[in-house]
Motif scaffolding. Structure first.
Motif, short mmCIF file in Angstrom:
data_model
loop_
_atom_site.label_atom_id
_atom_site.label_comp_id
_atom_site.label_asym_id
_atom_site.label_seq_id
_atom_site.Cartn_x
_atom_site.Cartn_y
_atom_site.Cartn_z
N MET A 1 -43.86 78.34 53.76
CA MET A 1 -43.21 79.54 53.18
C MET A 1 -42.60 80.39 54.30
SD MET A 1 -42.58 81.44 50.51
CE MET A 1 -42.11 83.13 50.20
N ILE A 2 -41.33 80.69 54.16
CA ILE A 2 -40.65 81.49 55.16
C ILE A 2 -40.70 82.96 54.76
CG2 ILE A 2 -38.42 81.94 56.24
CD1 ILE A 2 -37.92 78.85 55.78
N PHE A 36 -32.53 84.02 48.11
CA PHE A 36 -32.78 83.18 49.29
C PHE A 36 -33.37 81.83 48.86
CE2 PHE A 36 -35.48 81.74 52.83
CZ PHE A 36 -34.52 81.66 53.82
N LEU A 40 -31.68 78.07 49.28
CA LEU A 40 -32.40 77.00 49.97
C LEU A 40 -32.50 75.76 49.08
CD1 LEU A 40 -33.51 77.49 52.82
CD2 LEU A 40 -35.78 77.72 51.83
N ILE A 71 -28.79 77.30 57.92
CA ILE A 71 -29.30 78.65 57.69
C ILE A 71 -30.01 79.13 58.95
CG2 ILE A 71 -30.80 80.11 56.28
CD1 ILE A 71 -30.58 78.14 54.02
N ARG A 72 -29.65 80.31 59.38
CA ARG A 72 -30.31 80.95 60.52
C ARG A 72 -30.92 82.27 60.08
NH1 ARG A 72 -28.40 79.60 65.88
NH2 ARG A 72 -27.56 77.49 65.78
N LEU A 73 -32.00 82.66 60.74
CA LEU A 73 -32.58 84.00 60.57
C LEU A 73 -32.50 84.73 61.89
CD1 LEU A 73 -35.85 83.18 58.60
CD2 LEU A 73 -33.60 83.82 57.68
N ASP A 74 -32.47 86.05 61.84
CA ASP A 74 -32.46 86.80 63.08
C ASP A 74 -33.88 87.06 63.58
OD1 ASP A 74 -33.29 88.84 61.43
OD2 ASP A 74 -32.04 90.35 62.40
N CYS A 75 -33.97 87.68 64.74
CA CYS A 75 -35.23 87.84 65.46
C CYS A 75 -36.33 88.47 64.62
CB CYS A 75 -35.01 88.64 66.73
SG CYS A 75 -34.00 90.14 66.50
N ASP A 76 -35.98 89.46 63.79
CA ASP A 76 -37.03 90.12 63.02
C ASP A 76 -36.97 89.79 61.52
OD1 ASP A 76 -34.72 91.54 62.87
OD2 ASP A 76 -35.54 93.45 63.51
N ASN A 77 -36.32 88.68 61.20
CA ASN A 77 -36.36 88.13 59.84
C ASN A 77 -35.84 89.09 58.77
OD1 ASN A 77 -37.50 85.83 60.89
ND2 ASN A 77 -39.60 86.35 60.29
N ASP A 78 -34.88 89.92 59.13
CA ASP A 78 -34.32 90.78 58.10
C ASP A 78 -32.80 90.65 57.97
OD1 ASP A 78 -33.53 92.16 60.32
OD2 ASP A 78 -34.61 94.00 59.88
N THR A 79 -32.25 89.57 58.51
CA THR A 79 -30.85 89.23 58.26
C THR A 79 -30.73 87.71 58.20
OG1 THR A 79 -30.13 91.15 59.55
CG2 THR A 79 -28.46 89.53 59.02
N LEU A 81 -28.14 84.34 58.20
CA LEU A 81 -26.80 83.83 58.54
C LEU A 81 -26.65 82.46 57.90
CD1 LEU A 81 -24.14 83.52 60.11
CD2 LEU A 81 -25.49 82.94 62.13
N CYS B 92 -29.86 89.95 72.21
CA CYS B 92 -31.15 90.14 71.52
C CYS B 92 -32.19 90.72 72.47
CB CYS B 92 -31.63 88.81 70.95
SG CYS B 92 -33.05 88.99 69.87
N THR B 94 -35.11 90.01 72.57
CA THR B 94 -36.03 88.94 72.97
C THR B 94 -35.53 88.19 74.20
OG1 THR B 94 -34.88 87.34 71.58
CG2 THR B 94 -36.72 88.53 70.56
N CYS B 99 -29.28 87.07 68.31
CA CYS B 99 -30.51 87.32 67.54
C CYS B 99 -30.79 86.18 66.55
CB CYS B 99 -30.38 88.63 66.76
SG CYS B 99 -30.45 90.10 67.80
N PHE B 100 -29.76 85.40 66.24
CA PHE B 100 -29.93 84.36 65.20
C PHE B 100 -30.37 83.04 65.82
CE2 PHE B 100 -27.20 87.59 63.44
CZ PHE B 100 -27.73 87.76 62.17
N PHE B 101 -31.52 83.06 66.47
CA PHE B 101 -32.01 81.88 67.18
C PHE B 101 -33.05 81.10 66.38
CE2 PHE B 101 -34.49 85.52 68.70
CZ PHE B 101 -35.79 85.09 68.47
N LYS B 102 -33.24 81.49 65.12
CA LYS B 102 -34.19 80.78 64.26
C LYS B 102 -33.43 79.99 63.21
CE LYS B 102 -37.58 84.51 64.60
NZ LYS B 102 -38.27 85.53 63.78
N LYS B 103 -33.57 78.68 63.29
CA LYS B 103 -32.88 77.80 62.36
C LYS B 103 -33.88 77.28 61.33
CE LYS B 103 -30.13 73.55 62.43
NZ LYS B 103 -29.60 72.46 63.28
N ILE B 104 -33.44 77.27 60.08
CA ILE B 104 -34.33 76.74 59.05
C ILE B 104 -34.09 75.24 58.88
CG2 ILE B 104 -34.95 76.87 56.61
CD1 ILE B 104 -34.45 79.81 56.71
N GLY B 107 -37.50 73.55 55.45
CA GLY B 107 -38.37 74.62 54.97
C GLY B 107 -39.18 75.32 56.03
N ILE B 109 -39.18 77.19 60.23
CA ILE B 109 -38.33 77.83 61.24
C ILE B 109 -38.46 77.11 62.59
CG2 ILE B 109 -38.04 79.93 62.63
CD1 ILE B 109 -38.85 81.53 60.13
#
Lengths: 125, 125
Positions: A1-2, A36, A40, A71-79, A81, B92, B94, B99-104, B107, B109
């Motif tokens: 779960m993300i 989201f 997915l 799909i990408r997420l940003d550092c603090d998981n609130d955006t 891409l 970022c 970090t 900042c978008f360094f997390k790829k899904i 299911g 990260i």
């Protein structure tokens, strides 16, 4: 779960759609957890429409769906891409390829480029 | 005077920072009218920090300022796109370039790439 962080913006987070091939930014919309999850599982960009207050499969009406390539997420998981293939070539309801067709020059707005499609034909009743 | 629409999101709108040369999306932050005006007049990306509740010149602490090359608005004037030159190479906090360094993937990260700078050195007390 993300785990996404929906707390800072009252249940919705921004999602950027970027053309996966050219890097052009096409649009920004909002997602809740259901949007989201639907993105997915379906592979089609699904947002939450703030005006209609419901899930919104992008391109449902116009046929210009967005096929999600990455799909990408940003550092603090609130955006979010989304790197997408924009079917039909235009993401914007105005018919422009990208929603970001207004350029600021010398303190004024200048429209960049021409619409790709005729909105009257695509959104006909 | 450029009229942005701050009504839909309670006084703040999202601003995307994109590398002007490569098209890479570096980060997303928020702006109020003052942040937008300061960005326009200074040429340095200036956001509104939701956590600190104050204007935030990006790179004030780290030195990694963003020199604004172009400003775009979206169709309904409630999202800003900044095309920037990222001084120091990393946007970022970090230390990652983007900042978008997390790829899904499947299911889960997965972190993409390595930090460009050591956060302990840059943000030393």
């Amino acid at each position: 779960m993300i785990q996404l962080d929906f707390n800072k913006t009252g249940g919705l987070i921004p999602a950027i759609a970027q053309d996966h091939a050219t890097g052009e930014i096409l649009m920004l919309a909002y997602m809740n957890q259901k949007a989201f999850d639907a993105t997915l599982s379906s592979g089609k960009a699904t947002y939450y429409s703030r005006s209609r207050q419901t899930l919104w499969i992008k391109g449902e009406t116009s046929g210009n769906v967005q096929l999600v390539k990455e799909i990408r997420l940003d550092c603090d998981n609130d955006t979010v891409l989304l790197k997408v293939e924009q079917v039909g070539g235009a993401a914007c309801h105005t018919g422009h390829r990208s929603c970001f067709f207004k350029k600021i020059e010398h303190g004024a707005i200048r429209v960049i480029g021409e619409p790709v499609f005729d909105t009257k034909e695509v959104y006909q009743k």
